[in-house]
Design a protein around this motif. Structure first.
Motif, PDB file in Angstrom:
ATOM      1  N   PHE A 240       0.858  -1.183   0.000  1.00 16.35           N
ATOM      2  CA  PHE A 240       0.000   0.000   0.000  1.00 16.35           C
ATOM      3  C   PHE A 240       0.891   1.230   0.000  1.00 16.35           C
ATOM      4  N   ALA A 241       0.756   2.068  -1.021  1.00 18.62           N
ATOM      5  CA  ALA A 241       1.548   3.293  -1.111  1.00 18.62           C
ATOM      6  C   ALA A 241       0.651   4.513  -0.967  1.00 18.62           C
ATOM      7  N   ALA A 242       0.862   5.280   0.091  1.00 16.36           N
ATOM      8  CA  ALA A 242       0.173   6.555   0.286  1.00 16.36           C
ATOM      9  C   ALA A 242       1.199   7.633  -0.022  1.00 16.36           C
ATOM     10  N   ALA A 243       1.404   7.881  -1.307  1.00 18.43           N
ATOM     11  CA  ALA A 243       2.559   8.682  -1.714  1.00 18.43           C
ATOM     12  C   ALA A 243       2.315   9.530  -2.957  1.00 18.43           C
ATOM     13  N   GLY A 244       1.071   9.934  -3.208  1.00 21.41           N
ATOM     14  CA  GLY A 244       0.797  10.758  -4.374  1.00 21.41           C
ATOM     15  C   GLY A 244       1.226  10.072  -5.655  1.00 21.41           C
ATOM     16  N   SER A 245       1.822  10.836  -6.573  1.00 26.54           N
ATOM     17  CA  SER A 245       2.212  10.258  -7.859  1.00 26.54           C
ATOM     18  C   SER A 245       3.357   9.261  -7.730  1.00 26.54           C
TER      19      SER A 245
END
Length: 354
Positions: A240-245
């Motif tokens: 899970f990436a919560a990192a915008g682009s």
């Protein structure tokens, strides 16, 4: 202080003024130059909206694009014009204040800051332009002419953690945060709690792409790809990436490993045309409906009843959610629904810090 009690989902696709992102590696500086000239003319008497995007801008497939959908929906319904400016990774507080001031000085109302980084500069701008209604996403600004649009990200992230725990075959999953700040810590906290409440034996690898005032972690797909690849190499099979682009790079890396899953963020990334080649690896997305909050603000200006105070969009009100696009959650949907109900009923309290 007003609390939102009913939030309707919004799925309007980006309109023709959208800036398309030709490649994951496009810089926020390039988009800032293009966005600064983006405007539209609608029906006479429409709302004149000024938007200050976070780094990555329109075309990030995630956070900013969710806000853009709300702007597009409002422009389609109410007419008027839109002026869009985008933050640079090198921004100072003075740069952010100047961006907001430019929009207010030019008569745009509301002026919306997309992202917590605008909090301090917006407080100053709100005092400087008391007749302008400002909106800020992901932070609370104490000013009588500011609509603070906030979300319970930790709740939808919890559901993402439940899904990860039920889908992993290696008992090892990953979390990639764009910047090591309290907002992204909420995503991490909810995700980890959801994983461990489902199966306490599962290991959660955590990595942040940048720290403090360095916001490049939200606009560096190469960093996201490298971080995800490192986790995959160590055995993680759901990330899970919560990192915008930067998350697009993570999704690309996950797609390269058979049997691995990516979890998107903020927008339903399975539905993003620019990520279509990877969608068979996108298990779900942890969505917060920034589009709804932004649309609500613009509508309130159109209706001459400006929203102010802190407006919270929660899981119970569909302000945040977990997507089911692709049908990959069908076998576990009942368990996810049960977890959601426990949160809504208050039986599960989701942490906001890891």
């Amino acid at each position: 202080m007003r609390r939102v009690t009913k939030v309707a989902a919004s799925g309007i696709a980006s309109a023709a003024l959208a800036l398309s992102l030709a490649a994951c590696g496009s810089t926020s500086e390039q988009k800032a130059q293009a966005d600064s000239s983006s405007s539209g003319t609608g029906a006479a008497g429409g709302v004149k909206v000024g938007v200050a995007y976070d780094v990555g801008g329109r075309g990030d497939h995630s956070f900013n694009d969710s806000a853009a959908r709300g702007i597009d929906k409002a422009k389609k319904e109410f007419g008027g014009s839109v002026k869009e400016l985008t933050a640079k990774t090198t921004d100072t507080e003075a740069d952010r204040l100047d961006r907001l001031s430019q929009l207010a000085e030019a008569g745009y109302n509301p002026v919306v800051g997309i992202g917590y980084a605008y909090a301090n500069s917006m407080k100053q701008a709100a005092q400087k332009y008391p007749d302008t209604t400002f909106g800020i996403v992901d932070s609370s600004v104490d000013a009588k002419n500011v609509d603070s649009i906030v979300f319970t990200e930790e709740q939808s992230s919890y559901l993402g953690g439940v899904a990860a725990a039920l889908k992993t075959k290696t008992d090892q999953v990953g979390f990639i945060g764009g910047v090591d700040v309290p907002l992204i810590k909420k995503f991490q906290a909810g995700y980890e709690q959801g994983v461990h409440d489902t199966n306490p034996k599962i290991k959660v690898d955590v990595q942040y792409l940048s720290h403090g005032s360095d916001t490049s972690g939200f606009a560096s797909p190469d960093k996201g790809q490298a971080a995800a690849q490192g986790m995959l190499d160590k055995g993680a099979d759901v990330i899970f990436a919560a990192a915008g682009s930067s998350g697009s790079g993570s999704i690309e890396a996950v797609h390269g490993k058979k049997g691995a899953w990516a979890i998107g963020v903020d927008s339903d990334q399975y539905q993003q045309a620019s990520l279509a080649q990877y969608k068979t690896s996108i298990l779900t997305s942890v969505v917060k409906n920034v589009d709804v909050g932004v649309y609500d603000l613009v509508k309130s200006i159109h209706d001459k009843k400006p929203l102010t105070g802190t407006n919270t969009y929660s899981l119970a009100e569909n302000g945040v959610s977990l997507t089911a696009s692709g049908g990959y959650l069908k076998d576990i949907q009942a368990k996810i629904d049960a977890a959601k109900q426990k949160i809504v009923d208050g039986k599960v309290k989701v942490k906001t810090t890891p």
